[in-house]
Design a protein around this motif. Sequence first.
Motif, PDB file in Angstrom:
ATOM      1  N   UNK A   1       0.804  -1.221   0.000  1.00  0.00           N
ATOM      2  CA  UNK A   1       0.000   0.000   0.000  1.00  0.00           C
ATOM      3  C   UNK A   1       0.837   1.271   0.000  1.00  0.00           C
ATOM      4  N   UNK A   2       2.114   1.172   0.331  1.00  0.00           N
ATOM      5  CA  UNK A   2       2.960   2.362   0.327  1.00  0.00           C
ATOM      6  C   UNK A   2       3.449   2.722  -1.075  1.00  0.00           C
ATOM      7  N   UNK A   3       3.114   1.901  -2.063  1.00  0.00           N
ATOM      8  CA  UNK A   3       3.390   2.245  -3.458  1.00  0.00           C
ATOM      9  C   UNK A   3       2.271   3.146  -3.969  1.00  0.00           C
ATOM     10  N   UNK A   4       2.549   3.941  -5.020  1.00  0.00           N
ATOM     11  CA  UNK A   4       1.445   4.654  -5.666  1.00  0.00           C
ATOM     12  C   UNK A   4       0.421   3.633  -6.179  1.00  0.00           C
TER      13      UNK A   4
ATOM     14  N   UNK B   1      -7.500   6.471  16.804  1.00  0.00           N
ATOM     15  CA  UNK B   1      -7.073   7.863  16.680  1.00  0.00           C
ATOM     16  C   UNK B   1      -6.349   8.031  15.353  1.00  0.00           C
ATOM     17  N   UNK B   2      -6.353   9.240  14.841  1.00  0.00           N
ATOM     18  CA  UNK B   2      -5.639   9.564  13.602  1.00  0.00           C
ATOM     19  C   UNK B   2      -6.144   8.784  12.392  1.00  0.00           C
TER      20      UNK B   2
ATOM     21  N   UNK C   1      -4.151   1.146  11.707  1.00  0.00           N
ATOM     22  CA  UNK C   1      -4.113   2.578  11.394  1.00  0.00           C
ATOM     23  C   UNK C   1      -3.123   2.903  10.272  1.00  0.00           C
ATOM     24  N   UNK C   2      -1.909   2.336  10.272  1.00  0.00           N
ATOM     25  CA  UNK C   2      -1.026   2.575   9.125  1.00  0.00           C
ATOM     26  C   UNK C   2      -1.645   2.131   7.804  1.00  0.00           C
ATOM     27  N   UNK C   3      -2.394   1.029   7.828  1.00  0.00           N
ATOM     28  CA  UNK C   3      -3.054   0.541   6.621  1.00  0.00           C
ATOM     29  C   UNK C   3      -4.091   1.558   6.139  1.00  0.00           C
TER      30      UNK C   3
ATOM     31  N   UNK D   1      -5.406   5.935   1.999  1.00  0.00           N
ATOM     32  CA  UNK D   1      -5.811   7.306   1.679  1.00  0.00           C
ATOM     33  C   UNK D   1      -4.676   8.078   1.009  1.00  0.00           C
ATOM     34  N   UNK D   2      -3.492   7.987   1.580  1.00  0.00           N
ATOM     35  CA  UNK D   2      -2.387   8.822   1.107  1.00  0.00           C
ATOM     36  C   UNK D   2      -1.883   8.429  -0.273  1.00  0.00           C
ATOM     37  N   UNK D   3      -1.945   7.150  -0.605  1.00  0.00           N
ATOM     38  CA  UNK D   3      -1.396   6.691  -1.882  1.00  0.00           C
ATOM     39  C   UNK D   3      -2.460   6.551  -2.982  1.00  0.00           C
ATOM     40  N   UNK D   4      -3.687   6.968  -2.704  1.00  0.00           N
ATOM     41  CA  UNK D   4      -4.686   7.036  -3.762  1.00  0.00           C
ATOM     42  C   UNK D   4      -5.338   5.718  -4.139  1.00  0.00           C
TER      43      UNK D   4
END
Length: 197
Positions: free
Chosen positions: A119-122, A171-172, A142-144, A149-152
């Motif tokens: 998931x940390x890849x685009x 949280x977060x 939470x990291x997942x 969200x961050x990688x689209x």
Amino acid sequence: MKQPKTRTSSSAQPGFVRIISGKWRGKRLPVADAIGLRPTTDRVKETVFNWLMHDTAHSTVLDCFAGSGSLGIEALSRYADFVTLVEKAPQLAKPLQHHLQQLKADNAEVITQDCLLFLQQPAKRQYSIVFIDPPFRQQLALPCCNALEQQGWLSNNALIYLETEKELALTNMPSNWQLLKENIAGQLAYRLWLRHA
């Protein structure tokens, strides 16, 4: 999809998961005996797919931490257009490939990789439904969510199902996710979120 094997559904046989509805309704799939694997129980799965009743057909589905494949394959049975199952353990990923071949499901793929690294890849595609059922108490949920969200990886109005230990403080979470449904069953909490663009 890990943690000690606890099965609250009387219809779940040890070593099998059952497809509840759709084109493969009633079919049982063998599950590899892996330490900590805890397939989602029939009772919880039925609730989840009632929540998703009007959204599963024609969806594009990502099953994070796929484990037994219970959620992703249930979505396929209910006419999802495409399903990606991500599972890092080869002893679990290989049976998933076999299940897809047995079911002649050519609209699905198994990715044998750590889910957070994946998931940390685009994003390679966007998903309208995501299942997140990580091993309990390993700080993966939470990291997942944030990587999705961050990688689209999520389409507008994507639905995200999250199953965690009930004591986990959420949280977060991404600020544009809205909590729609929430339930507690034994040691786990399960929730459905809607992503706003």
